[in-house]
Design a protein around this motif. Structure first.
Motif, PDB file in Angstrom:
ATOM      1  N   GLU A  78      46.578  79.833   4.000  1.00  0.00           N
ATOM      2  CA  GLU A  78      47.097  78.550   4.471  1.00  0.00           C
ATOM      3  C   GLU A  78      46.687  78.291   5.921  1.00  0.00           C
ATOM      4  N   SER A 138      44.066  75.236   7.137  1.00  0.00           N
ATOM      5  CA  SER A 138      44.669  74.264   8.052  1.00  0.00           C
ATOM      6  C   SER A 138      43.848  74.075   9.318  1.00  0.00           C
ATOM      7  N   CYS A 194      48.364  67.504   0.257  1.00  0.00           N
ATOM      8  CA  CYS A 194      48.676  68.213   1.516  1.00  0.00           C
ATOM      9  C   CYS A 194      47.365  68.416   2.283  1.00  0.00           C
ATOM     10  N   GLU A 195      46.822  69.632   2.259  1.00  0.00           N
ATOM     11  CA  GLU A 195      45.561  69.874   2.964  1.00  0.00           C
ATOM     12  C   GLU A 195      44.351  69.246   2.259  1.00  0.00           C
TER      13      GLU A 195
END
Length: 305
Positions: free
Chosen positions: A157, A161, A267-268
């Motif tokens: 993660e 990110s 999300c990402e």
């Protein structure tokens, strides 16, 4: 239904690209062509029985060639009356048969592209995906649940990110190999009555529901780093979690002619294109294949609210 859905649009685009360049396509296009072929499941006029394949052939001055078809429309051009029944198998199956036969190779879509795949080139093919995933040494349902409950993909993660890591696929796949990823299965029906000790087994029932995919700009398989990331998917259907064998999933989505993978959609939104997956498929087979996860596709878990 399976035969009707086989299209191989990505493979045919690559063949057309080579033909339009009159054989002057760069090496990477030919590499992509054979990666597409390796991950394909073609239709034949005939069937496989045990170690024997009964398939339609064509005789040329170079020898007899087996006929392969990318889709049912191409098959119908050769067998319009369907008197010979069509069947589909992985390319790995056909390569195995070729080694035991006297065929000079295969011809793909004889009524259209008529691409000749000669034996001498096919004999050099290696790392062809095998879709027989043994589960004898795989995790038990309770072990899968324990694995799901203890997932911690912090390193992955943090990596995805960081914008500076965009395009670093070596780093991305290394972290994926050290992670436990999830995918999302959706069902119109509430399957709560099938839950036993927190697990739904599909060994006897076969697949229940359908896999979530992202269809914005293509048809992408989706994987998630946590249940919290899955919660961002807005859907009217009932949600169920599955653990992913990443290498296995990659081979299957390539075989199904999908456009790639998205990590944490909504999300990402990390997109891994089909071309990247083809390029790294041999690497993924080595670093991301985990035999113990072969049982994961037969089990899923209710979302925890």
């Amino acid at each position: 239904m399976r035969l009707a859905n086989i299209r191989h649009e990505n493979l045919r685009k690559t063949i057309n690209e080579i033909n339009e360049l009159n054989g002057n396509a760069p090496k990477e296009v030919f590499v992509r062509l054979f990666e597409e072929i390796k991950h394909s499941g073609f239709i034949i006029a005939g069937d496989v029985e045990g170690d024997t394949i009964d398939l339609m052939t064509a005789t040329t001055d170079q020898g007899d060639f087996g006929l392969l078809f990318t889709d049912i429309d191409e098959y119908a051009k050769m067998v319009p009356d369907f008197k010979v029944e069509p069947h589909d198998h992985s390319f790995e199956t056909y390569l195995g048969f070729l080694k035991e036969s006297d065929l000079a190779g295969f011809i793909l879509n004889i009524k259209s592209e008529a691409m000749i795949l000669p034996r001498d080139i096919l004999d050099e093919m290696d790392n062809v995906p095998n879709y027989d995933f043994p589960s004898d040494n795989s995790y038990t349902p309770s072990e899968l649940k324990t694995l799901k409950d203890s997932i911690n993909n912090t390193e992955l993660e943090e990596f995805i990110s960081d914008p500076s890591n965009i395009g670093d696929y070596d780093g991305l796949f290394k972290r994926i190999s050290d992670s436990t990823l999830l995918t999302l299965r959706l069902s119109r029906e509430d399957l709560k009555d099938m839950v036993k000790d927190g697990v739904i087994s599909m060994i006897e029932t076969g697949p229940l529901g359908f896999l979530h995919s992202d269809k914005i700009g293509g048809n992408y398989a989706t994987v998630f780093t946590s249940q919290e990331k899955i919660s961002h998917v807005d859907t009217p259907y009932n949600k169920y979690i599955q653990i992913v064998n990443f290498s296995q999933m990659t081979n299957c989505l390539l075989n199904d002619d999908m456009d790639g993978i998205i990590i944490n959609p909504n999300c990402e939104n990390i997109l891994i294109s089909r071309n990247v997956l083809l390029e790294y498929s041999d690497v993924l087979e080595v670093i991301c294949y985990d035999e113990k996860l072969n049982s994961a596709v037969f089990h899923m878990f209710p979302m925890e609210m």
